[in-house]
Structure formats: structure tokens, C-alpha cells
Scaffold this motif. Structure first.
Motif, PDB file in Angstrom:
ATOM      1  N   GLU A 244       5.399  23.924 -20.932  1.00 54.67           N
ATOM      2  CA  GLU A 244       5.909  22.934 -21.889  1.00 54.67           C
ATOM      3  C   GLU A 244       5.141  21.617 -21.874  1.00 54.67           C
ATOM      4  OE1 GLU A 244       9.962  22.445 -20.485  1.00 54.67           O
ATOM      5  OE2 GLU A 244       9.327  20.942 -19.030  1.00 54.67           O
ATOM      6  N   SER A 245       4.534  21.262 -20.737  1.00 60.17           N
ATOM      7  CA  SER A 245       3.884  19.952 -20.670  1.00 60.17           C
ATOM      8  C   SER A 245       2.719  19.988 -19.688  1.00 60.17           C
ATOM      9  CB  SER A 245       4.892  18.891 -20.222  1.00 60.17           C
ATOM     10  OG  SER A 245       5.416  19.244 -18.953  1.00 60.17           O
ATOM     11  N   PRO A 246       1.771  19.046 -19.818  1.00 57.93           N
ATOM     12  CA  PRO A 246       0.723  18.950 -18.797  1.00 57.93           C
ATOM     13  C   PRO A 246       1.365  18.586 -17.460  1.00 57.93           C
ATOM     14  CG  PRO A 246       0.184  17.637 -20.732  1.00 57.93           C
ATOM     15  CD  PRO A 246       1.612  18.039 -20.876  1.00 57.93           C
ATOM     16  N   ILE A 247       0.772  19.035 -16.364  1.00 55.41           N
ATOM     17  CA  ILE A 247       1.291  18.680 -15.034  1.00 55.41           C
ATOM     18  C   ILE A 247       0.207  17.962 -14.248  1.00 55.41           C
ATOM     19  CG2 ILE A 247       2.879  20.637 -14.940  1.00 55.41           C
ATOM     20  CD1 ILE A 247       0.864  21.896 -12.875  1.00 55.41           C
ATOM     21  N   LEU A 248       0.653  17.234 -13.231  1.00 58.98           N
ATOM     22  CA  LEU A 248      -0.273  16.616 -12.314  1.00 58.98           C
ATOM     23  C   LEU A 248      -0.097  17.310 -10.962  1.00 58.98           C
ATOM     24  CD1 LEU A 248      -1.045  12.888 -12.324  1.00 58.98           C
ATOM     25  CD2 LEU A 248      -1.381  14.326 -10.337  1.00 58.98           C
ATOM     26  N   LEU A 249      -1.109  18.055 -10.544  1.00 57.83           N
ATOM     27  CA  LEU A 249      -1.034  18.791  -9.282  1.00 57.83           C
ATOM     28  C   LEU A 249      -1.986  18.127  -8.302  1.00 57.83           C
ATOM     29  CD1 LEU A 249      -1.207  22.679  -8.951  1.00 57.83           C
ATOM     30  CD2 LEU A 249      -2.170  21.147  -7.256  1.00 57.83           C
ATOM     31  N   TRP A 250      -1.436  17.584  -7.229  1.00 64.18           N
ATOM     32  CA  TRP A 250      -2.279  17.048  -6.163  1.00 64.18           C
ATOM     33  C   TRP A 250      -1.703  17.459  -4.804  1.00 64.18           C
ATOM     34  CZ3 TRP A 250      -1.697  13.399  -2.118  1.00 64.18           C
ATOM     35  CH2 TRP A 250      -2.892  13.183  -1.402  1.00 64.18           C
ATOM     36  N   TRP A 251      -2.572  17.983  -3.940  1.00 69.45           N
ATOM     37  CA  TRP A 251      -2.198  18.516  -2.635  1.00 69.45           C
ATOM     38  C   TRP A 251      -1.021  19.467  -2.812  1.00 69.45           C
ATOM     39  CZ3 TRP A 251       0.648  16.272   2.146  1.00 69.45           C
ATOM     40  CH2 TRP A 251       0.292  17.009   3.289  1.00 69.45           C
ATOM     41  N   ASP A 280      11.889  22.873  15.182  1.00 71.72           N
ATOM     42  CA  ASP A 280      11.387  23.776  16.231  1.00 71.72           C
ATOM     43  C   ASP A 280       9.923  24.160  16.043  1.00 71.72           C
ATOM     44  OD1 ASP A 280      11.782  25.281  14.009  1.00 71.72           O
ATOM     45  OD2 ASP A 280      12.762  26.954  15.031  1.00 71.72           O
ATOM     46  N   TYR A 281       9.146  23.318  15.373  1.00 72.75           N
ATOM     47  CA  TYR A 281       7.718  23.622  15.220  1.00 72.75           C
ATOM     48  C   TYR A 281       6.936  22.941  16.333  1.00 72.75           C
ATOM     49  CZ  TYR A 281       3.045  24.126  13.333  1.00 72.75           C
ATOM     50  OH  TYR A 281       1.716  24.440  13.180  1.00 72.75           O
ATOM     51  N   ASP A 282       6.090  23.713  17.009  1.00 74.38           N
ATOM     52  CA  ASP A 282       5.323  23.199  18.127  1.00 74.38           C
ATOM     53  C   ASP A 282       3.918  22.872  17.636  1.00 74.38           C
ATOM     54  OD1 ASP A 282       4.450  22.525  20.624  1.00 74.38           O
ATOM     55  OD2 ASP A 282       4.144  24.606  21.286  1.00 74.38           O
ATOM     56  N   GLY A 283       3.716  21.654  17.173  1.00 74.93           N
ATOM     57  CA  GLY A 283       2.386  21.287  16.676  1.00 74.93           C
ATOM     58  C   GLY A 283       2.453  20.135  15.693  1.00 74.93           C
ATOM     59  N   GLN A 284       1.291  19.866  15.097  1.00 74.30           N
ATOM     60  CA  GLN A 284       1.128  18.705  14.217  1.00 74.30           C
ATOM     61  C   GLN A 284       1.519  19.045  12.778  1.00 74.30           C
ATOM     62  OE1 GLN A 284      -0.286  15.577  15.246  1.00 74.30           O
ATOM     63  NE2 GLN A 284       0.227  16.500  17.222  1.00 74.30           N
ATOM     64  N   ARG A 285       1.855  17.978  12.043  1.00 75.94           N
ATOM     65  CA  ARG A 285       1.969  18.107  10.592  1.00 75.94           C
ATOM     66  C   ARG A 285       0.612  18.489  10.010  1.00 75.94           C
ATOM     67  NH1 ARG A 285       4.696  13.014   7.720  1.00 75.94           N
ATOM     68  NH2 ARG A 285       6.855  13.670   7.826  1.00 75.94           N
ATOM     69  N   LEU A 286       0.627  19.125   8.835  1.00 79.24           N
ATOM     70  CA  LEU A 286      -0.618  19.443   8.130  1.00 79.24           C
ATOM     71  C   LEU A 286      -1.302  18.135   7.726  1.00 79.24           C
ATOM     72  CD1 LEU A 286      -1.761  22.229   7.279  1.00 79.24           C
ATOM     73  CD2 LEU A 286      -0.893  21.758   4.996  1.00 79.24           C
ATOM     74  N   GLN A 287      -2.610  18.077   7.926  1.00 78.59           N
ATOM     75  CA  GLN A 287      -3.376  16.871   7.579  1.00 78.59           C
ATOM     76  C   GLN A 287      -3.477  16.744   6.053  1.00 78.59           C
ATOM     77  OE1 GLN A 287      -4.812  15.008  10.205  1.00 78.59           O
ATOM     78  NE2 GLN A 287      -5.233  13.446   8.656  1.00 78.59           N
ATOM     79  N   ALA A 288      -3.091  15.600   5.514  1.00 77.20           N
ATOM     80  CA  ALA A 288      -3.189  15.385   4.068  1.00 77.20           C
ATOM     81  C   ALA A 288      -4.568  14.837   3.721  1.00 77.20           C
ATOM     82  CB  ALA A 288      -2.121  14.410   3.604  1.00 77.20           C
ATOM     83  N   PRO A 289      -5.127  15.213   2.573  1.00 73.79           N
ATOM     84  CA  PRO A 289      -6.378  14.584   2.143  1.00 73.79           C
ATOM     85  C   PRO A 289      -6.121  13.130   1.727  1.00 73.79           C
ATOM     86  CG  PRO A 289      -5.557  16.082   0.452  1.00 73.79           C
ATOM     87  CD  PRO A 289      -4.620  16.188   1.617  1.00 73.79           C
ATOM     88  N   THR A 290      -7.197  12.379   1.530  1.00 72.66           N
ATOM     89  CA  THR A 290      -7.064  10.986   1.090  1.00 72.66           C
ATOM     90  C   THR A 290      -6.582  10.950  -0.360  1.00 72.66           C
ATOM     91  OG1 THR A 290      -8.923  10.497   2.501  1.00 72.66           O
ATOM     92  CG2 THR A 290      -8.307   8.788   0.930  1.00 72.66           C
ATOM     93  N   PHE A 291      -5.661  10.037  -0.634  1.00 77.08           N
ATOM     94  CA  PHE A 291      -5.138   9.936  -1.999  1.00 77.08           C
ATOM     95  C   PHE A 291      -6.255   9.510  -2.951  1.00 77.08           C
ATOM     96  CE2 PHE A 291      -2.450   8.534  -5.504  1.00 77.08           C
ATOM     97  CZ  PHE A 291      -1.474   9.527  -5.481  1.00 77.08           C
ATOM     98  N   PRO A 292      -6.448  10.230  -4.058  1.00 73.53           N
ATOM     99  CA  PRO A 292      -7.581   9.912  -4.948  1.00 73.53           C
ATOM    100  C   PRO A 292      -7.367   8.609  -5.708  1.00 73.53           C
ATOM    101  CG  PRO A 292      -6.227  11.647  -5.890  1.00 73.53           C
ATOM    102  CD  PRO A 292      -5.643  11.357  -4.539  1.00 73.53           C
ATOM    103  N   THR A 293      -8.452   8.064  -6.226  1.00 70.56           N
ATOM    104  CA  THR A 293      -8.352   6.794  -6.944  1.00 70.56           C
ATOM    105  C   THR A 293      -7.851   6.999  -8.368  1.00 70.56           C
ATOM    106  OG1 THR A 293     -10.684   7.034  -7.477  1.00 70.56           O
ATOM    107  CG2 THR A 293     -10.136   5.610  -5.619  1.00 70.56           C
ATOM    108  N   HIS A 294      -8.041   8.193  -8.898  1.00 71.89           N
ATOM    109  CA  HIS A 294      -7.609   8.412 -10.277  1.00 71.89           C
ATOM    110  C   HIS A 294      -7.197   9.864 -10.461  1.00 71.89           C
ATOM    111  CE1 HIS A 294      -7.273   7.975 -14.567  1.00 71.89           C
ATOM    112  NE2 HIS A 294      -8.084   8.973 -14.742  1.00 71.89           N
ATOM    113  N   MET A 295      -6.076  10.064 -11.127  1.00 70.94           N
ATOM    114  CA  MET A 295      -5.623  11.430 -11.409  1.00 70.94           C
ATOM    115  C   MET A 295      -5.167  11.526 -12.854  1.00 70.94           C
ATOM    116  SD  MET A 295      -3.488  12.722  -8.141  1.00 70.94           S
ATOM    117  CE  MET A 295      -2.431  11.348  -7.882  1.00 70.94           C
ATOM    118  N   ARG A 296      -5.299  12.712 -13.394  1.00 71.73           N
ATOM    119  CA  ARG A 296      -4.914  12.926 -14.795  1.00 71.73           C
ATOM    120  C   ARG A 296      -4.154  14.243 -14.901  1.00 71.73           C
ATOM    121  NH1 ARG A 296      -7.556  14.634 -19.428  1.00 71.73           N
ATOM    122  NH2 ARG A 296      -9.305  15.366 -18.185  1.00 71.73           N
TER     123      ARG A 296
END
Ligand code: MN
Length: 299
Positions: A244-251, A280-296
Motif C-alpha cells: 500500500e505504501s513505500p516503506i523505510l527499511l533500515w537494519w 537468559d541469553y549468554d552474550g552480547q547484543r547484536l552490533q548495530a551499524p552506524t545510523f545513516p545520514t540520509h534515508m528514503r
């Protein structure tokens, strides 16, 4: 016979611990097929015990994650408190809605993985709904001579999948055992667009070989398809009404505006209770990429 097919190359990507997948969606030339906005094929792969997939806590908004397991098992754990082992021929469906976090971990004794991982963008009316998790241990199966058709989502050959989605969608797994199938004709829904991904073996679509390196896409207006599978082969068909509409998909987020995605990400980084906790998770959170400067937003 349709002449509206195009083939788009898959991309190789790593999803952690050296697990390499083939990514069909999003593709630069085709972001979505209906509400399907993400499609990875993982495996078939074998590994030593303890070396399986281990994806640490990460957030989602605005989508449903959909897992179709072909071989191997994975343990799903989420911030609602769900803990569910998924086994072959089963579906896990996690509706992120307003927000959720989860992990996916291969059990210590597991030595193989073969799965299709998909995301479904939620329509505007549902994308802020409360999160939920559903496990489907059994899906409808139709035998057509040598061809086994499993209805994963939506309706196919008058069989209805119980999987709860919020847009007009379909997904069907076609497979063969020891014998090849005959060329079999199936009716399609003309107002749907479709994609086909080879999961293993060899397949002919409308008499044309579908490469392991490509996804085949059919635009709306396609009324039928002919599928012919070699022995021990499997192909996935997905389809739906153009979204129905454009989406913005990031990470791991699906939104409509940059600000909305940015706010969600800041809340995740700040451990906001929007995304809950996994205890109960034994470990680190998933590493996120750097937030981009521009998204469409796009579709
Ligand atoms: Mn996830």
C-alpha cells in the motif's frame, strides 16, 4: 504462459559466526514482493556441534519475521517471554508491531541448518500493534503426483494456511522426494506479484531453468505458472498485492519516516522498555551499524 518474468541476482551476506546466506530481498530493482520485504536463504549447511547460528538480542518494529525451517533446528527467544524450538516443516511468526527484541540460537547438539527467513511489512493500520509470537507446528500439504505443496501463507489450491498475516499474501513450498515431478500448471492471482527462489536441487519455471544465484520475479497480471522439479528439489513461491505504501527499511526496523526509525533506534540503544529484555541469553547484543545520514522510503 507469462512473458513478465525477470531474474534478479541474489547477494551473499554474512549473518554472524561466518554463516553466509543468499539474500533475495530487498533488491535494488525490487524492494518488495507484496508485503514481503526481506528474504534470505540460509544453507543447506553443516557444522560442528556448538558452531551453529547464534544471533544475539536485537530489536524489530513494523514487521513480522517469518521462519520456514527445512533442516536443522533453532531456538527462538523473545522479550515477551516466548521460548520456542522450531523444527523442520514448521513456521515461527513474530509480529514486532510497536516493538520487540529476540535471539535465534542453534542448540548445542545441532549440526545443520537450512531455512528461509522472511520479513513481512505491516500495513499502516497494524504496524503499531502490540507484539506477539506464534508457532505453527503443521501447515496444509497438497500432494500433486510427485510434487508436495505446503501452503505456508495465504490460500493455494483451496487450502488455507493458519499463519496470521495482515496483507493479501501467499507463500508455498514445492518439493520432491526420490522422483522428479511432471511439469505442473498452477493458477496465480492476477493482482499479485510473485517471486520464486530455489531452495535446493533443480527447477524449471515455464520451461526455463531457475538459477541458484537468482530470484525469478513475475509482475502483476500473471495468471499461471508451470513448475517442474528434479528429484530431491525444493522451490519457494512468495506473492502478494503490491504494498500500500513505500516503506523505510533500515537494519531491523520497518517504518515510514527517518525520524520514526531514528527514535526507535535511540530507544533500543538506551535500553528503553519498548523492546523489553531477554534474560537468559549468554552474550552480547547484536552490533548495530552506524545510523545513516540520509534515508528514503521506497517500495
Ligand atoms: Mn530478527
Amino acid at each position: 504462459m507469462s512473458t513478465l518474468a525477470t531474474e534478479l541476482p541474489l547477494r551473499r551476506a554474512e549473518i554472524g559466526q561466518g554463516t553466509v546466506i543468499a539474500r533475495a530481498l530487498p533488491h535494488r530493482e525490487k524492494r518488495m514482493i507484496g508485503a514481503w520485504c526481506f528474504l534470505d536463504r540460509a544453507g543447506p549447511v553443516q557444522f560442528a556441534q556448538g558452531q551453529g547460528l547464534n544471533i544475539g538480542p536485537h530489536p524489530h518494529i513494523g514487521l513480522q519475521t517469518f521462519t520456514w525451517m527445512i533442516a536443522g533446528t533453532l531456538m527462538h527467544t523473545d522479550s515477551l517471554g516466548s521460548k520456542q524450538l522450531i523444527q523442520p516443516k514448521q513456521v515461527n511468526l513474530m509480529t514486532a508491531g510497536h516493538g520487540i527484541s529476540h535471539t535465534e540460537v542453534a542448540p548445542q547438539t545441532e549440526t545443520e541448518l537450512h531455512t528461509a527467513q522472511l520479513w513481512i511489512a505491516l500495513p499502516d493500520a497494524k504496524r503499531d500493534m502490540p507484539a506477539k509470537f506464534q508457532h505453527y507446528p503443521q501447515l496444509p500439504v497438497i500432494q500433486q503426483q510427485q510434487l508436495e505443496c505446503t501452503v505456508l501463507v495465504g490460500e493455494f489450491l483451496e487450502q488455507l494456511s493458519p499463519v496470521e498475516v495482515y496483507s493479501p499474501l501467499v507463500a508455498v513450498d514445492f518439493c520432491t522426494a526420490q522422483s522428479a515431478s511432471q511439469a505442473t500448471r498452477f493458477k496465480l492471482t492476477p493482482n499479485f506479484e510473485y517471486g520464486l527462489l530455489l531452495l535446493t536441487g533443480d527447477v524449471q519455471i515455464n520451461g526455463q531453468t531457475l538459477s541458484n544465484d537468482n530470484m525469478m520475479v513475475f509482475s502483476t497480471g500473471t495468471t499461471e505458472i508451470v513448475i517442474e522439479l528434479a528429484a530431491k528439489s525444493r522451490v519457494l513461491l512468495i506473492g502478494g498485492e503490491p504494498f500500500e505504501s513505500p516503506i523505510l527499511l533500515w537494519w531491523n526496523y520497518v517504518g515510514r519516516t527517518e525520524q520514526e526509525v531514528k527514535t526507535a533506534h535511540q530507544q533500543w540503544l538506551a535500553h528503553d522498555r519498548r523492546f523489553g529484555e531477554i534474560h537468559d541469553y549468554d552474550g552480547q547484543r547484536l552490533q548495530a551499524p552506524t545510523f545513516p545520514t540520509h534515508m528514503r522510503a521506497s517500495r
